[in-house]
Enzyme design. Structure first.
Site: not given
Ligand code: NFE
Ligand code: MG
Length: 499
Positions: A449, A67, A63, A60, A493, A496, A13, A426
């Protein structure tokens, strides 16, 4: 001496570019570049803090639950709001379901095709309807549209793929099954999250859907199916990849410093523990030691800032900057986050289920513990974590109390400083906010990420993926498949990471 550039890295992503320098068939230097700016931290300022879980979920689609949880916890910590037990368990269930779909997605849809030889389909002349349709898909023919919309699987990057025809076909068939399993996991999350991918029910103070016995039973049934897939299919395919590509048990090790914030609320504490592991030694997490550095990032400022004081001032043409990601550091050093980090931290903390599962895996496979610090180790940690989470979700379902509140009643104070920590699929996810007179004065998200794909920090020290790529053997005439395997093992990602 040559270079291999992946731009863009596909099957992830967001927009990621990886540059490498290659000498004598191995990577000697690497740069990770996030190629987009979004500005969530900028436009959150001035908003009502209760908007934060709604807005930050839009960072995102993979995930969003993480958030929402991080934002809720940041606002709860700033405004002194507590969450009843049912609310905590429901959050853990929605987040757990989101982990399951994300881990399955990462292996089958995003990573497995780094190993599986898709061309095996072109030779297929059996009668399995899924494989026949996939063959049509691989050939670019318009398929019936029953299983998948027409789209090409081929060509793959040049390189060595699996020479086991049986596994190639099985893994491709599992690719399709995984899509249904993901749907099931999304439906589990929607039972308590109201809808998916962006849940409507997670708010500061708890979860608004409450506990209906029918939903609990429905979730249990779906969970059984997802768990069966993890046990009977996902784990076996990861082991097959390990058997076919043993060299990736010694590639992609990285910084070997691991960080976890802890995750899955269960009352007094999180089910998976927080902690920091360096050289095999566990220390307690101290979030005052977190800073974000910007020497190589396209943002104004200098010196590392703690996220509570952090700023987001884009400077696209800044000299020496090569990424839109900031460089998070703990005690000034780069740390790997993610399923492997969570397993390493939990095992170091003596977590009973994680220790038993990891030891069982190593005993069953005859693999050395060392193998975990690699491309294969990250895939294995993710699959084992999927199993552990699916097992633990049964416990959370049992502990739910029908009829008890899942949101507390409260009068929020008008301001305060908040820290919202959780773990996304992640890795470590933190939201920090300053609320003043009922409005967000500052908001900073430091995302998994961002940790893993961080550019060089203030001391020119490379980030975890930049380090993990060093020494990776590559075919200098090839297109960088070996580099892609290391990069994808971290499950990037960038949507993110740049938020
Ligand atoms: Ni867009 Fe996310 C996850 C977050 S990113 S996927 O898992 O927070 O590193
Ligand atoms: Mg940020």
């Amino acid at each position: 001496m040559g270079t291999i550039v992946l731009d863009p890295v596909t099957r992830i992503e967001g927009h990621l570019r990886i540059d490498t320098r290659v000498e004598s068939g191995a990577v000697t230097e690497a740069w990770s570049r996030g190629e987009m700016f979004r500005g969530f931290e900028v436009f959150l300022s001035g908003r009502d803090p209760f908007d934060a879980p709604v807005i930050t979920q839009r960072i995102c689609g993979v995930c969003p639950v993480s958030h929402a949880v991080a934002a809720c916890r940041a606002v709860e910590s700033a405004l002194d709001i507590s969450v009843p037990r049912n609310g905590q368990l429901l959050r853990s269930l929605v987040l757990g379901a989101n982990y399951l779909q994300s881990h399955v997605l990462h292996f089958y849809q995003l990573s497995a095709l780094d190993f599986v030889n898709v061309a095996a389909l072109l030779e297929y002349d059996g009668s399995d309807p899924v494989l026949r349709e996939l063959k049509a898909w691989a050939q670019g023919e318009v398929s019936s549209g029953k299983i998948l919309p027409a789209a090409p699987f081929l060509p793959q990057m040049t390189g060595q793929y699996s020479a086991d025809p049986k596994w190639n076909l099985a893994a491709l068939s599992h690719y399709v099954e995984a899509l249904e399993v993901r749907q099931e996991a999304h439906q589990m999350a929607a039972l308590f999250g109201g809808k998916m991918p962006h849940t409507a029910a997670l708010i500061p103070g708890g979860v608004t859907t409450g506990v209906e016995p029918e939903a609990v039973e429905d979730c249990r049934t779906r969970l059984r199916r997802v768990r069966r897939f993890i046990e009977n299919v996902y784990l076996g395919d990861v082991l097959a990849a390990a058997r076919l590509f043993p060299e990736y048990g010694a590639v992609g090790g990285g910084v070997r410093r691991f960080l976890s914030y802890g995750v899955f609320e269960e009352g007094d504490r999180d089910w998976l523990p927080s902690g920091v592991v360096e050289a095999g030694k566990l220390s307690p997490l101290d979030t005052r030691r977190i800073s974000e550095q910007v020497a190589s990032s396209k943002y104004a400022g200098s010196g590392g800032q703690h996220p509570l004081q952090g700023e987001t001032r884009p400077e696209p043409h800044k000299s020496g900057a090569y990424s839109w990601l900031k460089a998070p550091r703990y005690g000034g050093a780069a740390y790997e986050v993610g399923p492997l980090a969570r397993m390493v931290v939990a095992a170091a903390a003596g977590h009973p289920q994680v220790t038993a599962t990891l030891n069982g895996f190593l005993a069953d496979t005859g693999l050395e513990q060392q193998v975990l610090f690699s491309v294969l180790g990250r895939h294995a940690a993710r699959a084992l974590e999927a199993l552990l989470v699916a097992q633990r979700m049964e416990t959370w379902l049992e502990r739910l109390e029908v009829g008890a509140a899942s949101v507390g009643t409260y009068t929020p104070r008008p301001g305060g400083d908040g820290e919202g920590l959780t773990e996304a699929p992640r890795g470590a996810l933190g939201h920090w906010t300053q609320v003043r007179d009922g409005k967000i004065a500052r908001y900073q998200a430091v995302v998994p990420s961002t940790w893993n794909f961080s550019p060089r920090g203030d001391r020119s020290d490379p980030g975890p993926v930049e380090t993990a790529l060093l020494g990776t053997p590559v075919d200098e005439q090839g297109q960088g498949l070996e580099v892609a395997r290391v990069v994808r093992s971290f499950d990037p990602c960038i949507a993110c990471a740049v938020h």
